[in-house]
Design an enzyme around this catalytic site. Sequence first.
Site, short mmCIF file in Angstrom:
data_model
loop_
_atom_site.label_atom_id
_atom_site.label_comp_id
_atom_site.label_asym_id
_atom_site.label_seq_id
_atom_site.Cartn_x
_atom_site.Cartn_y
_atom_site.Cartn_z
N GLU A 1 -6.85 12.67 2.82
CA GLU A 1 -5.91 11.23 4.51
C GLU A 1 -6.87 11.96 5.30
O GLU A 1 -5.89 12.89 6.14
CB GLU A 1 -5.26 10.75 3.61
CG GLU A 1 -4.44 10.63 4.76
CD GLU A 1 -3.67 10.08 4.54
OE1 GLU A 1 -2.75 8.34 4.79
OE2 GLU A 1 -1.84 10.29 4.83
N HIS B 1 5.39 1.04 4.68
CA HIS B 1 6.57 1.43 4.64
C HIS B 1 7.66 0.58 5.59
O HIS B 1 7.69 0.04 6.57
CB HIS B 1 5.71 2.71 5.99
CG HIS B 1 5.01 3.06 5.32
ND1 HIS B 1 3.22 2.31 5.77
CD2 HIS B 1 4.25 4.15 4.86
CE1 HIS B 1 2.22 3.31 5.59
NE2 HIS B 1 2.46 4.58 4.72
N LYS C 1 -0.56 -0.48 -0.95
CA LYS C 1 0.92 1.65 -1.18
C LYS C 1 2.12 0.68 -0.54
O LYS C 1 1.74 -0.14 -0.02
CB LYS C 1 -0.04 1.86 -0.29
CG LYS C 1 0.76 3.87 -0.06
CD LYS C 1 0.44 4.69 0.98
CE LYS C 1 0.69 4.84 2.13
NZ LYS C 1 -0.08 5.53 2.52
#
Length: 220
Positions: free
Chosen positions: A30, A114, A140
């Site tokens: 990443e 997130h 995610k």
Amino acid sequence: MRPLIVASLPIKKIEDLKLIENFLDADLIELRLDYLREREVSLISDYYEFLDKYKKKLIVTLRDKGEGGINQLADELKIKILNELYERQYLYDIEVSFLQKYDIPYDNRIVSVHYFNYLPTLEKIKEIVSKFSEKAFSVKIAVPSLKGYKEVLLPLLEYENVTVIPMSNNSLERIAVGLLGSKLVYSYAIEPLAQGQLYYKKVIQIFNYINDITTSSLVT
């Protein structure tokens, strides 16, 4: 089947892109471009020829500051780069919040959300997963280790291409969700970028060891 091991690499100056070659034993690397200032991020196109050699190994991330990013980028610049990356067939990470504002392609890409200060309901997360999981490479979900967080994360592992991240100081939890079905497990290449991250070589070693145990038990 073991999860894909991601080595997160902070790109603090544009020349750090050359470090990619040191981490090719990870499944994916990443590139955290949000560690760069806008002026340097805008130079990324000068490096496409170099990056193209490794693009099957790369995740490009321009994390919004509100979702844990370091430097905030102008939306216009982020859109421009994401569209370039899409045309060049790179895997990138795009936030749900950004997709809600702009029409960015996310097919076969990572769609992320997130949470830092509160725990979302399981129903809310399932709604996000259901909306994006069919087209995305992975959805995610990262949540803080507040009371009840395991009850939110664990049911998500029933989905085929979901990545879950417990934002806990307990590194073993990242290993555990990988064993239970998280598509990706995030680790660090040089330095931890989030709570609980382990060094990527250690994570590879752990999963290889578990695989050896499982294989030998099947043989015996």
